[in-house]
Scaffold this motif. Structure first.
Motif, PDB file in Angstrom:
ATOM      1  N   SER A   1       0.951  -1.135   0.170  1.00  0.00           N
ATOM      2  CA  SER A   1      -0.075  -0.062   0.081  1.00  0.00           C
ATOM      3  C   SER A   1       0.758   1.214  -0.213  1.00  0.00           C
ATOM      4  N   THR A   2       0.268   2.310  -0.167  1.00  0.00           N
ATOM      5  CA  THR A   2       1.002   3.600  -0.046  1.00  0.00           C
ATOM      6  C   THR A   2       1.711   3.935   1.067  1.00  0.00           C
TER       7      THR A   2
ATOM      8  N   LEU B   1       5.516   9.616  -4.089  1.00  0.00           N
ATOM      9  CA  LEU B   1       4.191   8.968  -4.437  1.00  0.00           C
ATOM     10  C   LEU B   1       3.607  10.138  -5.199  1.00  0.00           C
TER      11      LEU B   1
ATOM     12  N   TYR C   1      -4.357   6.710 -10.800  1.00  0.00           N
ATOM     13  CA  TYR C   1      -3.384   5.943  -9.927  1.00  0.00           C
ATOM     14  C   TYR C   1      -2.900   6.817  -8.988  1.00  0.00           C
TER      15      TYR C   1
ATOM     16  N   HIS D   1       5.811   1.830  -9.194  1.00  0.00           N
ATOM     17  CA  HIS D   1       4.520   0.898  -8.300  1.00  0.00           C
ATOM     18  C   HIS D   1       3.230   1.808  -8.583  1.00  0.00           C
TER      19      HIS D   1
ATOM     20  N   PHE E   1      -0.529   2.334  -7.385  1.00  0.00           N
ATOM     21  CA  PHE E   1      -1.590   1.947  -6.258  1.00  0.00           C
ATOM     22  C   PHE E   1      -3.069   2.744  -6.716  1.00  0.00           C
ATOM     23  N   ASP E   2      -3.947   1.989  -5.908  1.00  0.00           N
ATOM     24  CA  ASP E   2      -5.346   2.629  -6.219  1.00  0.00           C
ATOM     25  C   ASP E   2      -5.466   3.953  -5.777  1.00  0.00           C
TER      26      ASP E   2
ATOM     27  N   GLY F   1      -5.406   3.215  -1.980  1.00  0.00           N
ATOM     28  CA  GLY F   1      -3.982   3.153  -1.799  1.00  0.00           C
ATOM     29  C   GLY F   1      -3.480   1.776  -1.815  1.00  0.00           C
ATOM     30  N   ARG F   2      -4.105   0.885  -2.065  1.00  0.00           N
ATOM     31  CA  ARG F   2      -3.760  -0.639  -2.268  1.00  0.00           C
ATOM     32  C   ARG F   2      -2.928  -0.839  -3.425  1.00  0.00           C
ATOM     33  N   ARG F   3      -2.039  -1.542  -3.455  1.00  0.00           N
ATOM     34  CA  ARG F   3      -1.042  -1.858  -4.699  1.00  0.00           C
ATOM     35  C   ARG F   3      -2.065  -2.555  -5.893  1.00  0.00           C
TER      36      ARG F   3
ATOM     37  N   ASP G   1      -1.487  -5.000  -8.930  1.00  0.00           N
ATOM     38  CA  ASP G   1      -0.610  -5.639  -9.456  1.00  0.00           C
ATOM     39  C   ASP G   1      -1.036  -6.042 -11.071  1.00  0.00           C
TER      40      ASP G   1
END
Ligand SMILES: Nc1ncnc2c1ncn2[C@@H]1O[C@H](COP(=O)(O)OP(=O)(O)OP(=O)(O)O)[C@@H](O)[C@H]1O
Ligand SMILES: [Mg+2]
Lengths: 280, 359
Positions: free
Chosen positions: B228-229, B242, B271, B347, B349-350, B354-356, B358
């Motif tokens: 996550s962020t 970020l 993103y 990377h 993230f949402d 803030g979730r990654r 993939d």
């Protein structure tokens, strides 16, 4: 700079003289002959009655029943002073321990109730206290003399403040080390409180030693007289129609002063050592 | 030695403050677990529940096969090292080490053997007769470790044991703790808010945030693939850059203004893109487009010796980013630079959770 120092010393010396002169005069006077004191008042030199006066005061039985002498009174005073101080320390440490380390209902209220008893000194509750002691048949016993006095709001308060300043981690480390409540108290808190105990012992011993009203009420048997009240009592009996035994009274007063002074000196060095070595 | 199992452990203080919100961790025998997170995230609370110093509101903690929810700290077979050491001030070092053993009724010569052995391992043999106040911070720290070692417990619990030491000593003790744990093979749970300490010590990291687990994994895994962020910005120093980005016909772009370009990797329209300072390269203007290309204006150059950090502002009025450059690099404030990052180093993230994401 130097002048300032001289000034400082003058002030200190004046203070010392102010405090010490009465004691020195009492001592010097006590070494003189009774009649001489009666004729010429306070004495300013060392007389030749020192040995005889002190010997008489310590060993000669006085009072109506002729069963109390200086030694007996000294012993009684010591029992009262030490019992009083030790009792107060034990009781107030346990009370503070309960208040600080155990969660029980109304703990804070309990503390403040104890604290409020500060507002009720012995003199205010002396009649009911006497009544209880008398009903329990404790008049003319050391128990009756000491126990009713040992509950101490002051002591509880000081120990409470002290225990609160002991880091929680110490308790936690001890819990992990397998120390139960009792072991923690004895092994950790009591040794850590040494300084505090010494300080309270000084105060309470002197306070107990100087008790007058309560011993007067509770001991009618002369065998239980303490020095402080003995000074007066014995003097009254001895005067009769004769010249008051000023020298004996002064000697007793000096004797009555010695033990508190010794306690203060002994415990103070302890006390200061404790402060300097600050453990926590 | 033992495993430690936490099963949806919660802690609510005074019916109101939920300090730990349902945490589950399986700790293997001999594993070194580091709980890391910002101040107030509940790491101490979690550790103290394992130690038995704090009640467990709901959930279950097992040490070995035994549920210990209602077991006294002394009987959990754990040892704890505290931040302020919590040595008994009135006891000598020897007695500090021996106290717990005495309370268990251990024979005198066995106590003596264990204390001497711990003193040898930690090199505190010369101080055994001293009181803690006559020791330096580092020496006290060793004594605190010694008190844990002599018990030969199933698990060590550490609550920020190094944060009272100066920087140099901290590094030294960190290495020593690691070495010690590897040789004793005792299961350990270590709490810290220092991400460097966490990275270097842990077999597995548990990153906590606001009473929840953000990520569990080996340090390098957490570094390479932050979940996550929050983790991205917490692990790694200086923190990951970020950037809030949107997408348009040409690919990625800043939400405000120009200065960023790159292909849209996951077909979304917003993103948060993350790239670490060490993964940004300063490239000549006109270089071929990379996964992410940034145009920026230099603000400050901060040399730290082995490397330097360049602070620059993206596009016009965009966010400030940090770039790691070599130690003797030279940049002028106001200088225009172009930065690029490889696809594997960017990377995504949402933008809302803030979730990654993939690929
Ligand atoms: N006794 C308590 N009563 C109420 N709330 C508490 C209590 N102890 C801790 N908390 C709260 O629980 C949360 C987690 O606290 P905790 O001590 O576990 O944080 P931490 O992660 O160890 O932080 P730090 O890095 O500062 O030590 C905090 O919000 C704190 O305010
Ligand atoms: Mg903490």
């Amino acid at each position: 700079m130097n002048r300032l120092k001289v000034g400082d010393h003058l002030i200190l010396i004046a203070g010392v003289l102010f405090m010490v002169t009465p004691v020195v005069l009492a001592f010097l006077t006590s070494t003189h002959d009774n009649i001489e004191i009666f004729r010429t008042g306070l004495q300013f030199d060392f007389g030749n009655e020192f040995v005889s006066t002190y010997e008489r005061v310590l060993t000669k039985a006085g009072g109506f029943t002729k069963e109390v002498n200086g030694f007996v009174m000294l012993k009684n005073s010591l029992i009262l002073g030490i019992g009083f101080a030790v009792g107060k320390i034990v009781i107030s440490m346990l009370a503070a321990y309960a208040i600080v380390y155990f969660r029980f209902p109304l703990a804070t209220l309990c503390f403040w109730v104890i604290f409020c008893t500060l507002l009720l000194p012995l003199e205010v509750r002396i009649l009911p206290s006497y009544e209880i002691v008398q009903k329990l048949g404790l008049v003319n016993t050391y128990t009756g003399l000491i126990v009713p006095l040992i509950a101490s709001a002051t002591g509880t308060f000081y120990f409470r403040q002290f225990f609160k300043s002991v880091p929680d981690e110490l308790l936690e480390a001890a819990r992990i080390d397998g120390a139960g409540p009792w072991k923690f108290f004895i092994d950790i808190l009591v040794p850590l409180s040494k300084t505090m105990i010494a300080a309270i012992f000084i105060i309470m011993f002197v306070y107990g030693w100087n008790q007058y009203l309560w011993p007067t009420l509770i001991t009618t048997d002369e065998g239980f007289f303490t020095l402080v009240r003995g000074i007066k009592q014995i003097l009254q009996v001895w005067i009769g129609a004769q010249i008051p035994a000023y020298n004996d009274a002064m000697a007793l007063a000096i004797l009555a002063m010695l033990p508190p002074v010794i306690v203060v000196i002994v415990f103070q060095s302890w006390f200061i050592k404790g402060l300097v070595e600050s453990d926590k | 030695m033992a495993t430690i199992t936490l099963d949806t452990v919660r802690k609510v203080y005074g019916g109101a403050v939920e300090a730990v919100k349902g945490v589950s961790i399986d700790i293997a025998d001999g594993e070194f677990i580091v709980l890391v997170g910002p101040s107030g995230c509940g790491k101490s609370t979690l550790l103290r529940m394992v130690a038995g110093l704090e009640d467990i509101t709901t959930g279950e903690i097992k040490i070995g096969d035994k549920v210990v929810n209602n077991v006294d700290p002394a009987n959990r077979d754990i040892a704890m090292v505290f931040q302020n050491y919590a040595l008994y001030p009135h006891m000598t070092v020897y007695n500090n080490l021996a106290y717990g053993l005495k309370n268990r009724g251990m024979a005198k010569d066995e106590i003596d053997r264990r204390v001497k052995e711990a003193a040898r391992i930690l090199e505190i043999g010369d101080y055994l007769d001293r009181k803690p106040r006559a020791l330096s911070g580092g020496q006290r720290q060793r004594v605190a470790m010694g008190r844990a070692i002599v018990r030969e417990p199933a698990a060590f619990l550490f609550d920020e044991p190094l944060s009272n030491l100066d920087a140099k000593l901290r590094v030294q003790m960190r290495v020593e703790i690691k070495r010690l744990q590897k040789s004793l093979k005792t299961t350990s749970v270590y709490v810290t808010h220092d991400q460097l300490e966490a990275m270097t010590l842990a077999d597995r990291l548990v990153v906590l945030n606001g009473g929840n687990i953000e990520q569990i994994g080996a340090p390098i895994e957490v570094y390479d693939k932050p979940a996550s962020t929050f983790v991205a910005s917490f692990i790694g120093s200086p923190a990951m850059n970020l950037l809030k980005v949107k997408t348009d016909a040409s690919g990625l772009a800043f939400e405000t203004g120009a200065g960023l370009s790159g292909a849209n990797p996951h077909g979304r329209d917003r993103y948060i893109a993350g790239v670490r300072p060490e993964h940004l390269d300063v490239v000549p203007a006109g270089s071929p487009e990379a996964a992410l290309t940034l145009k920026a204006k230099v603000n400050v150059l901060e040399p730290v010796g082995a490397e330097s950090y360049l602070y620059a502002e993206c596009g016009d009025g965009g966010p400030e980013i940090v770039i790691r450059v070599e130690s003797h690099a030279h940049f002028e404030p106001g200088q225009e630079i172009v930065l690029s990052a490889k696809a594997k180093d960017v990377h995504f993230f949402d933008a809302d959770t803030g979730r990654r994401i993939d690929g």
